[in-house]
Design a protein around this motif. Structure first.
Motif, short mmCIF file in Angstrom:
data_model
loop_
_atom_site.label_atom_id
_atom_site.label_comp_id
_atom_site.label_asym_id
_atom_site.label_seq_id
_atom_site.Cartn_x
_atom_site.Cartn_y
_atom_site.Cartn_z
N ARG A 57 -11.87 -17.89 -4.22
CA ARG A 57 -11.59 -16.66 -4.39
C ARG A 57 -11.84 -15.66 -3.32
N ALA A 58 -11.19 -14.78 -3.05
CA ALA A 58 -11.75 -13.74 -2.18
C ALA A 58 -11.40 -12.13 -2.70
N ASP A 59 -12.68 -11.51 -2.56
CA ASP A 59 -12.18 -10.07 -2.79
C ASP A 59 -12.57 -9.23 -1.61
N TYR A 60 -11.27 -8.45 -1.26
CA TYR A 60 -11.41 -7.65 -0.15
C TYR A 60 -11.55 -6.19 -0.39
N ASN A 61 -12.82 -5.74 -0.03
CA ASN A 61 -12.85 -4.33 -0.46
C ASN A 61 -13.00 -3.18 0.85
N PHE A 62 -12.02 -2.21 0.70
CA PHE A 62 -11.66 -1.18 1.80
C PHE A 62 -12.11 0.29 1.30
N ILE A 63 -13.01 0.87 2.16
CA ILE A 63 -13.50 2.07 1.75
C ILE A 63 -13.06 3.10 2.84
N PHE A 64 -12.06 3.93 2.42
CA PHE A 64 -11.58 4.94 3.45
C PHE A 64 -11.93 6.25 2.92
N GLU A 65 -12.39 7.07 4.32
CA GLU A 65 -12.72 8.58 4.09
C GLU A 65 -11.84 9.08 5.06
N ASN A 66 -11.21 10.15 4.36
CA ASN A 66 -10.17 10.88 5.16
C ASN A 66 -10.30 12.40 5.23
N SER A 67 -10.43 13.06 6.40
CA SER A 67 -10.24 14.14 6.48
C SER A 67 -9.19 14.85 7.00
N PHE A 68 -8.31 14.09 7.10
CA PHE A 68 -6.97 14.68 7.47
C PHE A 68 -6.22 15.24 6.23
N THR A 69 -5.41 16.23 6.49
CA THR A 69 -4.64 16.57 5.30
C THR A 69 -3.54 15.97 4.76
N GLN A 70 -3.16 14.84 5.66
CA GLN A 70 -1.98 13.73 5.35
C GLN A 70 -2.55 12.64 4.50
N GLU A 106 1.67 19.91 8.14
CA GLU A 106 0.54 20.48 8.72
C GLU A 106 0.04 19.80 9.96
N ALA A 107 -0.88 20.67 10.63
CA ALA A 107 -1.49 20.02 11.66
C ALA A 107 -2.10 18.84 11.62
N PHE A 108 -1.92 18.00 12.43
CA PHE A 108 -2.39 16.39 12.52
C PHE A 108 -3.78 16.33 12.89
N GLU A 109 -4.79 16.92 12.20
CA GLU A 109 -6.07 16.74 12.81
C GLU A 109 -7.25 16.35 11.74
N GLY A 110 -8.16 15.55 12.15
CA GLY A 110 -9.19 15.11 11.26
C GLY A 110 -9.61 13.68 11.79
N GLU A 111 -10.34 12.99 10.99
CA GLU A 111 -10.84 11.67 11.00
C GLU A 111 -10.51 10.77 10.04
N LEU A 112 -10.39 9.72 10.36
CA LEU A 112 -10.17 8.62 9.14
C LEU A 112 -10.95 7.37 9.60
N GLN A 113 -12.05 7.12 8.39
CA GLN A 113 -12.93 6.17 8.69
C GLN A 113 -12.77 4.99 7.57
N LEU A 114 -13.01 3.63 8.22
CA LEU A 114 -12.81 2.77 7.33
C LEU A 114 -14.10 1.85 7.24
#
Lengths: 467, 182
Positions: B85-98, B163-171
């Motif tokens: 069995r494999a569990d893949y866990n992805f945690i994103f934090e998104n400050s873009f408005t998209q 909207e303006a494409f600004e921000g950060e996306l963290q994984l």
């Protein structure tokens, strides 16, 4: 290696306290008593062991677990039992095997009542601590053990095969005191050991850092020392060459060492005797056919950071870079430096009470001239030094001379293996011929699988008294 | 009784002694049933990206960030076969408005697609980044796909909203691997 085989090896390598010869200790009519206490008294004037058969000793033991614990037939499953055993066993539990065979053993008394003895015996001794932390990591993984430091120090073992050439004497100092010394020349055939390892592996949740976890290896420094191993695994050597090589090592062509046994017997009065001995106070200089392995370093990782190169930019070799970084920080090396090994020192001490005086005239030259008794009740303490400290055993024993031809001894021993170790020895002597058989843990014989340890010693020899 | 006769009898007695000792109520065949079942928790990949890491996919395609990483944790037959069995866990934090489409594609050595994990990363803002904690559980009936994978292709596709494409996306990401070694 198949993990099952590895586990089976660990669990079934049930092999000994072997070194505790509580049935032979203080048994004055057997020459092997001198090997347990060079200052023991002897009630004979000469002995010649039957080559290869004067003493064969085998013992095997494991603390904390038996084969029965794992393989019994009941409603449970073997995997449930392994899980239970993992939680029950500690990193002080151990598995041990000891085997000895006397190739030659003979002795004689001189006109000054000193008894000299000399011989050669071969010994195999292996001792493995249960590597608790590493076993848990392998069996359960790290998922349920966040923040736990898995200690590499739990991996500790010694194993050796040696031939021992020895010469000793026992001498009376006074009516009260008998003392003895035995010099030993060790001819090492094989040695492997890994002790004093350091370092931990740990997984720590790090929600504020780069990634979910941080995996650490801190302060790793693990060594495996071997001598006599590299040539055994040399694929260019033929079977005959390997045998020749082993033969040379057994007879002073290998790694040499020196040691000494010391012992005494002291009479508080005719009926009460105290004895003590220290055995194998010695070392072997492992300098031939040496191959050592070292694993060391510090490392942590948060996983792999990916960088999203732009169009036309070269994509980094993330995995290779990660592995390179790992290899730079956790290194292994093979080296060939000589090393010194200390033999497992053994200590014996006893107090012995005689009763029912033996009024028969004695032809032997019992040195101290004390009265002799047909029966004895003795208490003995035994200890052997292992990598994590001394391992102890306490024995109460009763021996009786039934007639001129048969003597016997029964013992009860409390040790790391069990509280139910009952042993029995029978020694027969017809004319000059002596045969003895000693076995302990007799209560386990109806089902050996339930025994934490078993040891057997037997031998054949000629014993002479001056007429 | 002669010495030899007595010795003979003692030898017989010794053999009897050993023979009558026995090993019973034991089933060594149970060794075949031994299973070593470790559960391993591992960090996987992580990144923090901004708009400069996104490029247009084709002349008029959406903005995407793409990369590929080899994951050779399972590059061993014994390990691979034991994976249950494999569990893949992805945690994103998104400050873009998209919003973004996150696509993780597991590939074989020959780039054959073995398994896909796709989900939407919700839009956030610099003042209040959005977080998504997504776990894909791959059970024994599908685990063959993971056993046959050696690479992971990562694609983050921006969904335009004017909207303006600004921000950060963290994984941050991790894997739980459940093994059964026999």
């Amino acid at each position: 290696m198949d993990v099952r085989i590895f586990l089976l090896l660990i669990f079934l390598s049930s092999v000994a306290f072997g070194q505790n010869k509580q049935l032979l200790y203080n048994f004055e009519s057997l020459p092997q008593n001198l090997m347990a206490n060079p200052g023991a008294e002897t009630s004979f004037d000469m002995h010649v062991g039957l080559p290869f058969f004067s003493q064969i000793s085998v013992s095997a033991g494991s603390t904390g677990i038996t084969m029965y614990d794992l393989f019994k037939v009941d409603d449970g499953t073997i995997n449930d039992r392994i899980r239970e055993s993992l939680s029950d066993l500690s990193n002080r539990d151990f598995f041990t095997v000891n085997q000895q065979m006397e190739l030659i053993f003979l002795g004689w008394r001189d006109q000054r009542k000193r008894y000299f003895s000399a011989g050669i015996y071969q010994e195999l001794d292996a001792f493995l601590y249960f590597p608790k932390d590493l076993a848990i990591l392998a069996y359960e993984g790290n998922k349920s053990h966040m923040n736990k430091s898995f200690k590499f120090a739990d991996a500790a073992f010694t194993a050796e095969v040696v031939n021992v050439f020895h010469f000793g004497f026992t001498n009376f100092y006074s009516e009260d005191l008998n003392y003895g010394v035995r010099a030993k020349l060790y001819s090492g055939i094989f040695n492997a050991q890994s002790i004093n390892n350091r370092g931990v592996f740990r997984t720590v949740p790090t929600p504020e850092d780069n990634n979910v976890y941080r995996h650490f290896v801190n302060g790793l420094d693990a060594n495996i020392y071997t001598s006599g191993w590299a040539s055994l695994t040399d694929e260019d050597m033929t079977g005959m060459q390997t045998m020749n090589s082993l033969g040379k090592k057994a007879f002073l062509g290998g790694n040499l060492g020196l040691g000494v046994d010391l012992g005494f017997s002291y009479y508080l009065n005719d009926k009460t005797k105290i004895t003590g001995s220290i055995l194998d106070l010695g070392f072997i200089n492992q300098k031939k056919d040496v191959e050592n392995y070292r694993y060391y370093g510090n490392y942590y990782t948060d996983g792999i950071e990916i960088l999203f190169p732009g169009p036309g930019e070269e994509r980094p070799s993330y995995w290779d870079d990660w592995e390179d970084h790992l290899d730079e920080n956790l290194q292994d090396e093979t080296y060939y430096d000589s090393y010194l090994t200390w033999r497992p020192v053994k200590l014996n001490a006893s107090v012995d009470f005689g009763f029912n005086e033996d009024a028969e005239p004695c032809n032997c030259r019992k040195p101290t001239g004390r009265r002799r008794y047909l029966q004895h009740l003795g208490f003995q303490w035994f200890a052997i030094r292992r990598p994590k400290g001394f391992v102890h055993a306490l024995t109460v024993a009763y021996d009786k001379k039934i007639n001129d031809n048969i003597s016997g001894k029964v013992s009860y021993t409390v040790d790391s293996f069990s509280y139910s170790n009952v042993g029995l020895m029978v020694s027969t002597r017809l004319n000059k011929f002596n045969f003895y058989l000693a076995a302990d843990n007799l209560l386990s014989y109806p089902n050996l699988a339930n025994a934490n340890n078993v040891s057997v010693q037997l031998g054949l020899q000629l014993i002479f008294n001056r007429e | 009784m002669s010495t030899m006769k007595l010795l003979f009898r003692l030898t017989l007695l010794s053999i009897f002694f050993v023979m009558t000792s026995c090993v019973k109520d034991l089933d060594l065949d149970q060794a075949q049933e031994i299973v070593i079942p470790p559960s391993v928790a591992l960090d996987l990949i992580y990144f923090t990206i901004d708009s400069s890491d996104f490029f247009s996919a084709g002349a008029s395609g959406p903005l995407v960030a793409r990369d590929e990483v080899r994951l050779e944790f399972l590059d061993d037959d014994y390990i691979r076969d034991g994976l249950m069995r494999a569990d893949y866990n992805f945690i994103f934090e998104n400050s873009f408005t998209q919003t973004f489409n996150a696509k993780f594609t597991f590939l074989s050595e020959n780039n054959l697609v073995k398994y896909r994990v796709n989900f939407v990363i919700p839009a956030g803002s610099s003042a209040s980044p959005a977080t998504i904690d997504y776990t894909e559980i791959i059970n024994v009936d599908e685990i063959k796909a993971i056993r046959e994978s050696i690479k992971m292709f990562v694609e983050i596709e921006m969904v335009p909203n004017g909207e303006a494409f600004e921000g950060e996306l963290q994984l941050k990401s991790k894997a739980f691997y459940k093994f059964e070694f026999k």
